[in-house]
Write a protein that holds these residues in place. Structure first.
Motif, PDB file in Angstrom:
ATOM      1  N   THR A  24     -13.032 -11.374  -0.580  1.00 21.31           N
ATOM      2  CA  THR A  24     -11.582 -11.400  -0.669  1.00 21.31           C
ATOM      3  C   THR A  24     -11.022  -9.983  -0.725  1.00 21.31           C
ATOM      4  N   LYS A  25     -11.703  -9.096  -1.440  1.00 19.49           N
ATOM      5  CA  LYS A  25     -11.232  -7.705  -1.558  1.00 19.49           C
ATOM      6  C   LYS A  25     -11.319  -6.985  -0.218  1.00 19.49           C
ATOM      7  N   ARG A  35      -6.212  -6.159   5.467  1.00 15.17           N
ATOM      8  CA  ARG A  35      -4.784  -6.491   5.587  1.00 15.17           C
ATOM      9  C   ARG A  35      -3.919  -5.268   5.295  1.00 15.17           C
ATOM     10  N   PHE A  36      -4.262  -4.521   4.253  1.00 17.49           N
ATOM     11  CA  PHE A  36      -3.502  -3.329   3.881  1.00 17.49           C
ATOM     12  C   PHE A  36      -3.509  -2.298   5.008  1.00 17.49           C
ATOM     13  N   LYS A  37      -4.643  -2.124   5.665  1.00 15.15           N
ATOM     14  CA  LYS A  37      -4.774  -1.121   6.727  1.00 15.15           C
ATOM     15  C   LYS A  37      -3.876  -1.411   7.926  1.00 15.15           C
ATOM     16  N   ARG A  38      -3.435  -2.660   8.065  1.00 19.03           N
ATOM     17  CA  ARG A  38      -2.508  -3.015   9.149  1.00 19.03           C
ATOM     18  C   ARG A  38      -1.061  -2.695   8.787  1.00 19.03           C
ATOM     19  N   LEU A  39      -0.815  -2.232   7.553  1.00 20.00           N
ATOM     20  CA  LEU A  39       0.522  -1.902   7.047  1.00 20.00           C
ATOM     21  C   LEU A  39       1.510  -3.056   7.267  1.00 20.00           C
ATOM     22  N   PRO A  40       1.227  -4.223   6.677  1.00 21.54           N
ATOM     23  CA  PRO A  40       2.094  -5.383   6.893  1.00 21.54           C
ATOM     24  C   PRO A  40       3.456  -5.226   6.217  1.00 21.54           C
ATOM     25  N   ASN A  41       4.428  -5.988   6.692  1.00 20.95           N
ATOM     26  CA  ASN A  41       5.782  -5.946   6.131  1.00 20.95           C
ATOM     27  C   ASN A  41       5.933  -6.797   4.887  1.00 20.95           C
ATOM     28  N   PHE A  43       3.455  -5.969  -4.535  1.00 19.84           N
ATOM     29  CA  PHE A  43       2.977  -5.079  -5.588  1.00 19.84           C
ATOM     30  C   PHE A  43       1.714  -5.644  -6.239  1.00 19.84           C
ATOM     31  N   ASP A  44       1.668  -6.947  -6.437  1.00 22.36           N
ATOM     32  CA  ASP A  44       0.487  -7.569  -7.030  1.00 22.36           C
ATOM     33  C   ASP A  44      -0.749  -7.369  -6.160  1.00 22.36           C
ATOM     34  N   GLU A  45      -0.570  -7.428  -4.847  1.00 23.82           N
ATOM     35  CA  GLU A  45      -1.688  -7.174  -3.934  1.00 23.82           C
ATOM     36  C   GLU A  45      -2.144  -5.721  -4.048  1.00 23.82           C
ATOM     37  N   LEU A  46      -1.188  -4.796  -4.188  1.00 23.15           N
ATOM     38  CA  LEU A  46      -1.543  -3.385  -4.336  1.00 23.15           C
ATOM     39  C   LEU A  46      -2.325  -3.152  -5.622  1.00 23.15           C
ATOM     40  N   HIS A  56      11.728  -2.967  -5.618  1.00 23.69           N
ATOM     41  CA  HIS A  56      12.762  -3.757  -6.267  1.00 23.69           C
ATOM     42  C   HIS A  56      13.956  -3.814  -5.351  1.00 23.69           C
ATOM     43  N   PRO A  57      14.731  -4.841  -5.333  1.00 25.95           N
ATOM     44  CA  PRO A  57      14.757  -5.930  -6.285  1.00 25.95           C
ATOM     45  C   PRO A  57      13.647  -6.953  -6.066  1.00 25.95           C
ATOM     46  N   GLY A  58      12.993  -6.970  -4.925  1.00 26.68           N
ATOM     47  CA  GLY A  58      11.920  -7.934  -4.676  1.00 26.68           C
ATOM     48  C   GLY A  58      10.578  -7.401  -5.127  1.00 26.68           C
ATOM     49  N   ASN A  59       9.519  -7.956  -4.564  1.00 24.73           N
ATOM     50  CA  ASN A  59       8.163  -7.559  -4.930  1.00 24.73           C
ATOM     51  C   ASN A  59       7.400  -7.050  -3.706  1.00 24.73           C
ATOM     52  N   VAL A  60       8.098  -6.827  -2.574  1.00 25.41           N
ATOM     53  CA  VAL A  60       7.464  -6.454  -1.318  1.00 25.41           C
ATOM     54  C   VAL A  60       7.772  -4.993  -1.005  1.00 25.41           C
ATOM     55  N   PHE A  61       6.730  -4.237  -0.622  1.00 25.92           N
ATOM     56  CA  PHE A  61       6.888  -2.827  -0.286  1.00 25.92           C
ATOM     57  C   PHE A  61       7.550  -2.651   1.071  1.00 25.92           C
ATOM     58  N   GLY A  62       8.355  -1.609   1.181  1.00 25.83           N
ATOM     59  CA  GLY A  62       8.954  -1.239   2.456  1.00 25.83           C
ATOM     60  C   GLY A  62       7.981  -0.409   3.272  1.00 25.83           C
ATOM     61  N   GLY A  63       8.327  -0.139   4.507  1.00 24.02           N
ATOM     62  CA  GLY A  63       7.450   0.595   5.418  1.00 24.02           C
ATOM     63  C   GLY A  63       7.115   2.003   4.956  1.00 24.02           C
ATOM     64  N   GLY A  64       8.098   2.723   4.424  1.00 19.95           N
ATOM     65  CA  GLY A  64       7.865   4.094   3.977  1.00 19.95           C
ATOM     66  C   GLY A  64       6.897   4.167   2.809  1.00 19.95           C
ATOM     67  N   ALA A  65       7.056   3.271   1.861  1.00 16.59           N
ATOM     68  CA  ALA A  65       6.160   3.241   0.701  1.00 16.59           C
ATOM     69  C   ALA A  65       4.748   2.875   1.125  1.00 16.59           C
ATOM     70  N   MET A  66       4.633   1.935   2.052  1.00 14.58           N
ATOM     71  CA  MET A  66       3.314   1.532   2.532  1.00 14.58           C
ATOM     72  C   MET A  66       2.608   2.708   3.220  1.00 14.58           C
ATOM     73  N   LYS A  67       3.335   3.442   4.038  1.00 11.43           N
ATOM     74  CA  LYS A  67       2.746   4.588   4.735  1.00 11.43           C
ATOM     75  C   LYS A  67       2.302   5.661   3.745  1.00 11.43           C
ATOM     76  N   TYR A  68       3.125   5.906   2.715  1.00 14.23           N
ATOM     77  CA  TYR A  68       2.781   6.896   1.700  1.00 14.23           C
ATOM     78  C   TYR A  68       1.478   6.518   0.986  1.00 14.23           C
ATOM     79  N   ILE A  69       1.387   5.269   0.543  1.00 15.45           N
ATOM     80  CA  ILE A  69       0.191   4.820  -0.172  1.00 15.45           C
ATOM     81  C   ILE A  69      -1.018   4.845   0.753  1.00 15.45           C
ATOM     82  N   TYR A  70      -0.826   4.419   1.999  1.00 15.84           N
ATOM     83  CA  TYR A  70      -1.916   4.443   2.978  1.00 15.84           C
ATOM     84  C   TYR A  70      -2.435   5.866   3.172  1.00 15.84           C
ATOM     85  N   LEU A  71      -1.526   6.824   3.349  1.00 17.74           N
ATOM     86  CA  LEU A  71      -1.940   8.213   3.551  1.00 17.74           C
ATOM     87  C   LEU A  71      -2.649   8.785   2.321  1.00 17.74           C
TER      88      LEU A  71
END
Length: 83
Positions: free
Chosen positions: A3-4, A10-16, A20-23, A60-75
Motif C-alpha cells: 500500500t505504501k 500515486r504521489f509521484k504523479r502529482l495528483p490534484n 494531507f492525511d495521505e502525505l 485549507h479550507p479543505g484537505n487537498v493540496f494544490g499544485g504548487g504545494a505538491m510540486k514543492y513537497i515533491y522537489l
C-alpha cells in the motif's frame, strides 16, 4: 506491491486530489514524524527525521493540496532522493 509503494507511486504523479492525511502516511513511510511547530504556527507543519526537516502548510479550507504545494513537497523529497 504494498500500500505504501502504491501511495508513493500515486504521489509521484502529482495528483490534484492528494490529501494531507495521505502525505502524513507517505512521510511516515520515509521515516518522518509530524510536528505542529508550536501554538503560534497556524497551518504550518514540519516533518522531522534525524535533524532534517521539511516545512509545509496544511491545506485549507479543505484537505487537498494544490499544485504548487505538491510540486514543492515533491522537489524536497526528490532532493533527498526519496522519490
Amino acid at each position: 506491491m504494498s500500500t505504501k509503494e502504491k501511495l508513493k507511486r500515486r504521489f509521484k504523479r502529482l495528483p490534484n486530489d492528494f490529501t494531507f492525511d495521505e502525505l502524513v502516511s507517505l512521510m511516515a513511510y520515509f521515516g518522518y514524524v509530524l510536528s505542529n511547530k508550536g501554538k503560534t504556527s497556524g497551518s504550518r507543519v514540519e516533518f522531522i527525521k534525524d535533524g532534517d526537516s521539511i516545512i509545509c502548510h496544511k491545506p485549507h479550507p479543505g484537505n487537498v493540496f494544490g499544485g504548487g504545494a505538491m510540486k514543492y513537497i515533491y522537489l524536497e523529497l526528490k532532493l533527498r532522493k526519496l522519490v
